[in-house]
Motif scaffolding. Structure first.
Motif, mmCIF file in Angstrom:
data_model
loop_
_atom_site.group_PDB
_atom_site.id
_atom_site.type_symbol
_atom_site.label_atom_id
_atom_site.label_comp_id
_atom_site.label_asym_id
_atom_site.label_seq_id
_atom_site.Cartn_x
_atom_site.Cartn_y
_atom_site.Cartn_z
ATOM 1 N N THR A 133 0.812 -1.217 0.000
ATOM 2 C CA THR A 133 0.000 0.000 0.000
ATOM 3 C C THR A 133 0.849 1.273 0.000
ATOM 4 O O THR A 133 0.284 2.366 0.078
ATOM 5 C CB THR A 133 -0.941 0.012 1.212
ATOM 6 N N GLY A 134 2.168 1.171 -0.056
ATOM 7 C CA GLY A 134 3.017 2.353 -0.206
ATOM 8 C C GLY A 134 3.718 2.793 1.057
ATOM 9 O O GLY A 134 4.225 3.926 1.107
ATOM 10 N N LYS A 135 3.824 1.951 2.078
ATOM 11 C CA LYS A 135 4.466 2.365 3.327
ATOM 12 C C LYS A 135 5.970 2.538 3.149
ATOM 13 O O LYS A 135 6.542 3.558 3.553
ATOM 14 C CB LYS A 135 4.175 1.324 4.421
ATOM 15 N N LEU A 266 -2.512 4.501 -11.315
ATOM 16 C CA LEU A 266 -2.353 4.045 -12.701
ATOM 17 C C LEU A 266 -1.637 5.095 -13.537
ATOM 18 O O LEU A 266 -0.758 4.763 -14.352
ATOM 19 C CB LEU A 266 -3.725 3.722 -13.296
ATOM 20 N N LYS A 267 -1.993 6.363 -13.362
ATOM 21 C CA LYS A 267 -1.321 7.432 -14.110
ATOM 22 C C LYS A 267 0.170 7.484 -13.774
ATOM 23 O O LYS A 267 1.011 7.652 -14.661
ATOM 24 C CB LYS A 267 -1.971 8.776 -13.788
ATOM 25 N N ILE A 268 0.500 7.342 -12.508
ATOM 26 C CA ILE A 268 1.901 7.422 -12.083
ATOM 27 C C ILE A 268 2.729 6.314 -12.733
ATOM 28 O O ILE A 268 3.816 6.562 -13.277
ATOM 29 C CB ILE A 268 1.989 7.349 -10.539
ATOM 30 N N HIS A 269 2.213 5.091 -12.723
ATOM 31 C CA HIS A 269 2.984 3.965 -13.285
ATOM 32 C C HIS A 269 3.006 4.004 -14.806
ATOM 33 O O HIS A 269 3.987 3.551 -15.422
ATOM 34 C CB HIS A 269 2.401 2.651 -12.787
ATOM 35 N N GLU A 301 0.686 -1.677 -10.027
ATOM 36 C CA GLU A 301 1.949 -1.581 -10.766
ATOM 37 C C GLU A 301 2.216 -2.854 -11.554
ATOM 38 O O GLU A 301 2.655 -2.810 -12.716
ATOM 39 C CB GLU A 301 3.097 -1.310 -9.794
ATOM 40 N N GLU A 302 1.959 -4.013 -10.947
ATOM 41 C CA GLU A 302 2.155 -5.273 -11.658
ATOM 42 C C GLU A 302 1.178 -5.415 -12.809
ATOM 43 O O GLU A 302 1.496 -6.029 -13.834
ATOM 44 C CB GLU A 302 2.005 -6.441 -10.685
ATOM 45 N N LEU A 323 -4.769 -3.700 -20.161
ATOM 46 C CA LEU A 323 -4.856 -3.435 -18.728
ATOM 47 C C LEU A 323 -6.059 -4.153 -18.123
ATOM 48 O O LEU A 323 -5.970 -4.713 -17.013
ATOM 49 C CB LEU A 323 -4.961 -1.933 -18.486
ATOM 50 N N ALA A 324 -7.194 -4.150 -18.841
ATOM 51 C CA ALA A 324 -8.390 -4.806 -18.317
ATOM 52 C C ALA A 324 -8.177 -6.312 -18.178
ATOM 53 O O ALA A 324 -8.598 -6.925 -17.182
ATOM 54 C CB ALA A 324 -9.581 -4.501 -19.220
#
Length: 383
Positions: A133-135, A266-269, A301-302, A323-324
Motif C-alpha cells: 500500500t506504499g508504506k 495508474l497514471k503514475i505507473h 503496478e504489476e 490493462l483490463a
C-alpha cells in the motif's frame, strides 16, 4: 573518543584547503557539506576532503555525493545499517493525502530557524497497513523530499549468537544513526523483528525483550534529530509499548486505495514507463479503477507491467484492453486477507471486536438481567 562534530569538521576542511592551496572561488564552507561529513572519523574526513580536491579540483556543495559515498562505506562496515539513495518523490505516491500533508508541514523542521522558532525536531511516524500500500515508498520519498540521509535498520543483523551481543549491536546502530543526524531511520516490518516478544524469557532468554527495551528507551529519550519511520503489516503483533504516545509523533493507518487514488496510481505507473496522459482518457482510467477494486498500489503496478508485456509481445502499443485483461487475471491480496483488513480497520476506528461466543454470552447475560429486573419490580426476590 567521540567522532568529530561540525566545528572540528570545519577545521579539517580548512586544513585540507591550505594543504592543497585551493583557490577561494573553488572553496565553500557550506553547512550541507559539513553535515554530509558527519559520522566520519578525523582520518576518514581528511581522506574524503582530500579525495574531493584531487578528483574534482574544488570543495563545494557539488562534492556532497562524493563525501556521502565515503560515509556509505563506513556505514556498510558497521554491518547493522544500510544506506539508501532514494529517488522516489512524494508525488510518486498515489493517495495518502493526509500523510503527505503531515510530512510537508515538517519539511523545514530540522533547520536552525525552526529551533529558534521554538519547534522540536519530529520524532517519527508509524505506518500500519496491508503489504503493497506504499508504506516503504513513503519512507524513501520523505528522505528525498527532506534531503536527509536514509538509513535502514536491519533487525535481522542485530541479533547475535553471543550473550549480550544483540543488545550491544542495537546500541551501536542507534549511536551511528545519532552520529549521522539529522537523518531518517527506516525500520521496515518492525513487527516481524519483535515477533518473539510474547515468548521471550522462555525461548530466547529475554533477548528480544531487552532489544525492544533498548529501542523503546532510545525512542523516548533521544535528543538528536533522528526521524524514525517504522512500518508494520499486522497490528496484533506489535507490543502496546510501541503504540504509546511519545514514542512517535503519529500513527497512520494506510488503507486500500479508493477509486480516485487508483486512477492516480495508474497514471503514475504509466508515466513512469513512457506513456502520456493523453494515451488514455479519464473515463477509461476510471473504468479500469472500478474494475480493480480492492487492489493495492503494488498490484496496480504489476497490472501495468503485465499489460506492457502483452502489448510488446503482440508488437503494438498499449491498449485499455491489455490493462483490463491483466486486472481480470489478478487475484488481489485483499481477497485472501479480508479478515485482517476488517480487524485492522476496526482497530483504526477504535472499535474493540469481541469473539462471537463472548458476544452471545453478553447478550444472554443482558437478557437475564433484564428479566430479573422486570420481575423485581413486581415485588419478587431472587437469589
Amino acid at each position: 573518543m567521540p567522532l568529530p562534530g561540525i566545528g572540528e569538521l570545519k577545521q579539517i576542511m580548512q586544513q585540507a584547503r591550505q594543504r592543497f592551496d585551493l583557490p577561494e572561488r573553488e572553496y565553500q564552507e557550506s553547512p550541507r557539506l559539513l553535515e554530509a561529513a558527519l559520522g566520519l572519523s578525523t582520518s576518514e574526513a581528511q581522506l574524503a576532503f582530500a579525495r574531493a580536491i584531487t578528483e574534482k579540483g574544488r570543495l563545494t556543495e557539488a562534492e556532497i555525493p562524493l563525501i556521502v559515498g565515503e560515509k556509505e562505506q563506513v556505514i556498510r562496515k558497521s554491518g547493522h545499517l544500510e544506506y539508501f539513495h532514494p529517488k522516489a518523490r512524494l508525488d510518486d505516491i498515489g493517495g495518502l493525502d493526509r500523510l503527505k500533508a503531515w510530512l510537508q508541514r515538517r519539511n523545514q523542521a530540522f533547520s536552525e530557524e525552526a529551533r529558534e522558532f521554538g519547534l522540536e525536531a519530529p520524532r517519527g511516524v508509524l505506518l500500519l497497513g496491508l503489504p503493497g500500500t506504499g508504506k516503504s515508498l513513503a519512507a524513501k520519498a520523505v528522505a528525498n523530499a527532506w534531503q536527509l540521509p536514509l538509513l535502514r535498520l536491519d533487525m535481522g543483523r542485530i541479533y547475535g549468537g553471543i550473550v549480550g551481543q544483540s543488545e550491544e549491536n542495537m546500541r551501536r546502530a542507534l549511536h551511528m544513526a545519532e552520529t549521522l543526524s539529522p537523518c531518517i531511520l527506516w525500520v521496515d516490518e518492525i513487527e516481524k523483528a519483535l515477533s518473539g516478544m510474547k515468548s521471550s524469557g522462555s525461548t530466547d532468554g529475554g533477548t528480544t525483550a531487552r532489544v525492544l527495551g533498548s529501542f523503546l528507551t532510545w525512542l523516548q529519550e533521544k535528543q538528536k534529530p533522528v526521524f524514525v519511520v517504522a512500518t508494520a503489516n499486522h497490528i496484533e503483533h506489535l507490543p502496546p509499548e510501541l503504540l504509546r504516545k511519545g514514542r512517535v509523533d503519529e500513527i497512520f493507518f494506510v488503507d486500500l486505495p479508493v477509486e480516485a487514488d487508483r486512477v492516480e496510481i495508474l497514471k503514475i505507473h504509466l508515466r513512469a514507463r513512457g506513456r502520456r496522459d493523453e494515451d488514455f482518457s479519464e473515463e477509461e482510467l476510471r473504468k479500469l479503477a472500478r474494475q480493480a477494486q480492492c487492489f493495492t498500489g503494488a498490484e496496480l503496478e504489476e497490472v501495468v507491467k503485465e499489460a506492457l508485456f502483452r502489448a510488446f509481445d503482440d508488437g503494438r502499443q498499449l491498449r485499455q484492453t491489455d490493462l483490463a485483461d491483466a486486472i481480470a487475471e489478478t487475484t488481489p491480496l485483499s481477497q485472501t486477507m479480508h479478515e485482517l483488513i476488517r480487524d485492522t480497520r476496526d482497530w483504526a476506528r477504535g472499535v474493540q471486536l469481541q469473539p462471537a461466543a463472548q458476544l452471545l454470552k453478553n447478550c444472554r447475560l443482558t437478557r437475564r438481567v433484564q428479566k430479573l429486573r422486570g420481575c423485581g419490580r413486581k415485588g419478587k426476590t431472587h437469589s
